[in-house]
Design an enzyme around this catalytic site. Sequence first.
Site, PDB file in Angstrom:
ATOM      1  N   CYS A 291       2.138   1.423   4.696  1.00 34.44           N
ATOM      2  CA  CYS A 291       1.300   2.528   4.217  1.00 34.44           C
ATOM      3  C   CYS A 291       1.495   3.697   5.179  1.00 34.44           C
ATOM      4  O   CYS A 291       0.888   3.757   6.239  1.00 34.44           O
ATOM      5  CB  CYS A 291      -0.167   2.127   4.198  1.00 34.44           C
ATOM      6  SG  CYS A 291      -0.545   0.982   2.900  1.00 34.44           S
ATOM      7  N   LEU A 292       2.365   4.596   4.796  1.00 33.03           N
ATOM      8  CA  LEU A 292       2.660   5.780   5.607  1.00 33.03           C
ATOM      9  C   LEU A 292       2.950   6.916   4.640  1.00 33.03           C
ATOM     10  O   LEU A 292       3.864   6.818   3.814  1.00 33.03           O
ATOM     11  CB  LEU A 292       3.865   5.503   6.519  1.00 33.03           C
ATOM     12  CG  LEU A 292       4.250   6.573   7.521  1.00 33.03           C
ATOM     13  CD1 LEU A 292       3.127   6.841   8.521  1.00 33.03           C
ATOM     14  CD2 LEU A 292       5.516   6.171   8.269  1.00 33.03           C
TER      15      LEU A 292
END
Length: 160
Positions: free
Chosen positions: A116-117
Site C-alpha cells: 500500500c503505497l
Amino acid sequence: RSYCTVGARFFSALQSEALDHHPAVIMAAAAPISNKRLAKEASKWANSQDQVGELEVVSEHEWIVTFEGAVDTLYAGEVYRLRLQFPKKYPMDSPIVTFVAPAPVHPHIYSNGHICLSILYDEWSPAMQVAQVVLSILSMLSSSTVKMPPEGDADYVQRV
C-alpha cells in the site's frame, strides 16, 4: 478511499489481464515505448554505482530487485525481493510491484506481498522510474517504528 482498496481492485484487474510469462506471448504483446523505456532504465541501473539493490531482468516485462533493509532501522540486515511486472502501457501505467515471499512485516505490506503505497496507484507519474520506486519502498520500510501487519491482513489476502 484508501490506497489498499484501490490496490486490491488494481491487482485483480491486472491479474485478469493475463500477465502470461510465456516468452512468445511477451514478445508479441510488447509495446515499443515500454521496451525502450525499460531498456534505458535497465542500462542506467547496471551502469550506476549507487543503486539501492541488485537488478535481475527475468523477462522483457518482469524484473526482480533484491535489496537489504537500511542500517539502523527495524529492517536492518534483512534481505527482500521485489517483483516488478510492467504493463503494456508502462510508463503511462504503473508497474505491479509486490514483495516475493517472505514479505516484510509492515503496516503497509500485506502478507501476500501487496504494498500500500500511493505512488504505485493513483499518485503514479510516468516520470517515475524503477529506482525511485524501490527507494520509496525502502524509505517506507525505514520510517516504520513497529513491525506489524496491516489491519485486516487475513481478510485482504483471502479477497485478492
